[in-house]
Design a protein around this motif. Structure first.
Motif, mmCIF file in Angstrom:
data_model
loop_
_atom_site.group_PDB
_atom_site.id
_atom_site.type_symbol
_atom_site.label_atom_id
_atom_site.label_comp_id
_atom_site.label_asym_id
_atom_site.label_seq_id
_atom_site.Cartn_x
_atom_site.Cartn_y
_atom_site.Cartn_z
ATOM 1 N N ARG A 292 0.839 -1.202 0.000
ATOM 2 C CA ARG A 292 0.000 0.000 0.000
ATOM 3 C C ARG A 292 0.875 1.253 0.000
ATOM 4 O O ARG A 292 1.765 1.388 0.847
ATOM 5 C CB ARG A 292 -0.906 0.027 1.236
ATOM 6 N N GLU A 293 0.595 2.156 -0.950
ATOM 7 C CA GLU A 293 1.313 3.438 -1.005
ATOM 8 C C GLU A 293 0.402 4.496 -1.593
ATOM 9 O O GLU A 293 -0.454 4.192 -2.418
ATOM 10 C CB GLU A 293 2.569 3.341 -1.895
ATOM 11 N N LEU A 294 0.619 5.735 -1.148
ATOM 12 C CA LEU A 294 -0.046 6.883 -1.763
ATOM 13 C C LEU A 294 1.022 7.702 -2.480
ATOM 14 O O LEU A 294 2.040 8.051 -1.882
ATOM 15 C CB LEU A 294 -0.730 7.753 -0.701
ATOM 16 N N ILE A 295 0.787 8.007 -3.758
ATOM 17 C CA ILE A 295 1.758 8.766 -4.554
ATOM 18 C C ILE A 295 1.093 10.028 -5.084
ATOM 19 O O ILE A 295 0.018 9.951 -5.710
ATOM 20 C CB ILE A 295 2.265 7.924 -5.751
ATOM 21 N N ASN A 296 1.713 11.172 -4.853
ATOM 22 C CA ASN A 296 1.215 12.435 -5.404
ATOM 23 C C ASN A 296 1.581 12.479 -6.886
ATOM 24 O O ASN A 296 2.756 12.600 -7.237
ATOM 25 C CB ASN A 296 1.838 13.618 -4.653
ATOM 26 N N ILE A 297 0.572 12.362 -7.754
ATOM 27 C CA ILE A 297 0.826 12.324 -9.195
ATOM 28 C C ILE A 297 0.499 13.667 -9.862
ATOM 29 O O ILE A 297 0.444 13.749 -11.086
ATOM 30 C CB ILE A 297 0.045 11.174 -9.879
ATOM 31 N N THR A 298 0.285 14.714 -9.053
ATOM 32 C CA THR A 298 -0.057 16.026 -9.617
ATOM 33 C C THR A 298 0.975 16.511 -10.632
ATOM 34 O O THR A 298 0.588 17.006 -11.705
ATOM 35 C CB THR A 298 -0.245 17.065 -8.491
ATOM 36 N N PRO A 299 2.299 16.371 -10.355
ATOM 37 C CA PRO A 299 3.274 16.836 -11.359
ATOM 38 C C PRO A 299 3.163 16.073 -12.681
ATOM 39 O O PRO A 299 3.307 16.682 -13.753
ATOM 40 C CB PRO A 299 4.635 16.569 -10.681
ATOM 41 N N ASP A 300 2.896 14.751 -12.620
ATOM 42 C CA ASP A 300 2.730 13.960 -13.852
ATOM 43 C C ASP A 300 1.505 14.425 -14.642
ATOM 44 O O ASP A 300 1.525 14.490 -15.871
ATOM 45 C CB ASP A 300 2.540 12.470 -13.506
ATOM 46 N N GLY B 182 -3.621 5.947 -5.264
ATOM 47 C CA GLY B 182 -3.690 5.122 -4.058
ATOM 48 C C GLY B 182 -3.534 3.656 -4.451
ATOM 49 O O GLY B 182 -4.409 3.084 -5.099
ATOM 50 N N GLU B 183 -2.400 3.088 -4.071
ATOM 51 C CA GLU B 183 -2.140 1.671 -4.377
ATOM 52 C C GLU B 183 -2.484 0.833 -3.148
ATOM 53 O O GLU B 183 -2.030 1.131 -2.041
ATOM 54 C CB GLU B 183 -0.656 1.500 -4.739
ATOM 55 N N PHE B 184 -3.286 -0.226 -3.350
ATOM 56 C CA PHE B 184 -3.684 -1.088 -2.232
ATOM 57 C C PHE B 184 -3.259 -2.545 -2.411
ATOM 58 O O PHE B 184 -3.442 -3.355 -1.514
ATOM 59 C CB PHE B 184 -5.198 -0.985 -2.010
ATOM 60 N N ASP B 185 -2.710 -2.852 -3.594
ATOM 61 C CA ASP B 185 -2.188 -4.205 -3.841
ATOM 62 C C ASP B 185 -1.037 -4.073 -4.838
ATOM 63 O O ASP B 185 -1.142 -4.461 -6.001
ATOM 64 C CB ASP B 185 -3.304 -5.117 -4.381
#
Ligand code: ZN
Length: 138
Positions: free
Chosen positions: A16-24, A121-124
């Protein structure tokens, strides 16, 4: 009307990870050349989310605790879905956190409210997964 489509790929180290993808996403908008329109961004997998919220580390830990309270990863045997898989919790977490966001494009910029940022939001995780970006407008 102009239209732009791009897939963004992610492979997280953790489940599980949260990544800020706003710049992409801002990069996609720039490449599209669209100044007025709508941007859709959605996870292309049923165990990951795209959502908008604050980029604040305490809040991100709060999301993790809250989601684990609602749909704990373990024991895997608590879920009917986990006959051949172990990711029932990830399907439930994704449903709560949402599939997609739509953002207005105004003057060539993402027309955000204060503190709004777009997250994957990655959960798996620990495998390659995609997000779709579609932009339409002029
Ligand atoms: Zn599954």
């Amino acid at each position: 009307m102009k239209s732009y489509r791009k897939e963004l790929w992610f492979e997280t180290k953790e489940r599980r990870e949260l990544i800020n993808i706003t710049p992409d996403i801002a990069e996609c908008l720039k490449a599209s050349g669209i100044k007025e329109g709508l941007l859709l961004c959605n996870a292309m997998h049923i165990t990951a989310s795209v959502f908008i919220n604050d980029d604040e580390s305490g809040l991100h830990q709060d999301f993790e605790t809250w989601l684990e309270g609602l749909a704990p990863e373990k024991p895997y045997s608590r879920y009917l879905h986990n006959g051949f898989e172990d990711n029932a919790d990830a399907h439930l977490k994704r449903t709560i956190m949402g599939r997609e966001v739509v953002v207005a494009i105004t003057g060539g910029k993402l027309d955000f409210g204060p503190w709004e940022q777009i997250f994957y939001g990655e959960f798996d995780g620990r495998r390659r997964k995609r997000v779709l970006v579609k932009i339409i407008g002029e």
